[in-house]
Write a protein that holds these residues in place. Structure first.
Motif, PDB file in Angstrom:
ATOM      1  N   ASN A 259       0.796  -1.267  -0.100  1.00  6.65           N
ATOM      2  CA  ASN A 259       0.077  -0.035   0.037  1.00  6.65           C
ATOM      3  C   ASN A 259       0.794   1.111   0.108  1.00  6.65           C
ATOM      4  O   ASN A 259       0.708   2.223  -0.743  1.00  6.65           O
ATOM      5  CB  ASN A 259      -1.021   0.183   1.078  1.00  6.65           C
TER       6      ASN A 259
ATOM      7  N   PHE B 159       2.169   1.357  -3.776  1.00  2.84           N
ATOM      8  CA  PHE B 159       1.506   1.159  -4.910  1.00  2.84           C
ATOM      9  C   PHE B 159      -0.099   1.858  -5.139  1.00  2.84           C
ATOM     10  O   PHE B 159      -0.443   1.917  -6.096  1.00  2.84           O
ATOM     11  CB  PHE B 159       1.223  -0.248  -5.285  1.00  2.84           C
ATOM     12  N   SER B 160      -0.492   2.193  -3.958  1.00  4.03           N
ATOM     13  CA  SER B 160      -1.798   2.804  -3.678  1.00  4.03           C
ATOM     14  C   SER B 160      -1.662   4.315  -4.015  1.00  4.03           C
ATOM     15  O   SER B 160      -0.670   5.014  -4.330  1.00  4.03           O
ATOM     16  CB  SER B 160      -2.324   2.653  -2.184  1.00  4.03           C
TER      17      SER B 160
ATOM     18  N   TYR C 246      -4.914  -1.457  -6.642  1.00  7.84           N
ATOM     19  CA  TYR C 246      -3.658  -0.836  -6.951  1.00  7.84           C
ATOM     20  C   TYR C 246      -3.444  -0.247  -8.557  1.00  7.84           C
ATOM     21  O   TYR C 246      -2.417  -0.062  -9.043  1.00  7.84           O
ATOM     22  CB  TYR C 246      -2.394  -1.552  -6.600  1.00  7.84           C
TER      23      TYR C 246
END
Length: 226
Positions: free
Chosen positions: A10, A13-14, A123
């Motif tokens: 997270n 990639f978020s 993502y």
């Protein structure tokens, strides 16, 4: 998923970065219940959120097995925190799942498709390389169970590429040869090639599964199996 993969993926990639919001909320709440005035989960500053977010060329995923998860109805109060307690879940296996030579490894091929679809949705479909996927046994040359495991997982991988358009870029098997497996030493065998550990020369012999993977790579197809 957020307490396992999301914990690490997270922040990178978020779209918003940082740890998953439900992970932050849960651990903060549990920390307060434990009598703390601070969360056991370290916090990111805005600078570090921006510094870390988007800093990977691809997501490297090791997948071996899955579990069924169920919520625990209540958690006891007390000062004894743990990773498992923060998740507030219990884990189980299905009796029909085939077990490997490793206590933790069961064949759940549908799980690899589920996690790839989850990554795509969570993502924004980043490039993914499956960096490990494999099966343990006792080292037999006629390793049909490994072939079935690899065949079934590759079928689910192909399905999510063709039908879900996941951005999967590569796949590697664990492992090319039987090798040292952490606390299990040389007792569990994951290799496509057998290694004679009792010989000074450590001779290597191709297993049946190596021929299966050779066909995968040379024909670019998943061979049929009996």
């Amino acid at each position: 998923m957020h307490f396992s993969l999301g914990w690490f993926a997270n922040p990178i990639f978020s779209l918003k970065g940082n740890y998953p919001a439900d992970m932050v909320t849960t651990i903060t709440s549990n920390s307060v219940r434990e009598g703390r005035s601070w969360s056991r989960l370290p916090s990111f500053t805005d600078k570090w959120i921006e510094t870390i977010r988007g800093t990977a060329d691809f997501l490297g995923l090791n997948y071996y097995t899955s579990r069924i998860v169920e919520p625990i109805s209540s958690q006891p109060d007390g000062p004894n925190p743990s990773y498992q307690r923060d998740m507030n879940l219990k884990f189980r296996i299905k009796p029909e799942w085939k077990k490997s030579a490793s206590d933790w490894l069961y064949s759940v091929p549908e799980g690899i498709g589920d996690i790839l679809r989850w990554i795509k949705a969570e993502y924004n479909n980043p490039p993914v390389i499956i960096t490990e996927n494999g099966w343990s046994d006792e080292g037999q040359i006629e390793d049909d169970d490994r072939i079935v495991y690899l065949h079934d997982h590759l079928k689910h991988i192909l399905d999510v590429i063709l039908n879900d358009e996941t951005n999967l870029k590569g796949y590697t098997v664990w492992s090319i040869i039987d090798n040292f497996e952490w606390a299990q030493g040389y007792t569990e065998k994951f290799g496509l090639y057998h290694v004679n550990m009792s010989s000074p020369r450590k001779e290597r012999t191709a297993k049946k599964s190596s021929n299966f993977m050779r066909l995968v790579t040379t024909t670019r197809k998943i061979p049929k199996i009996n």
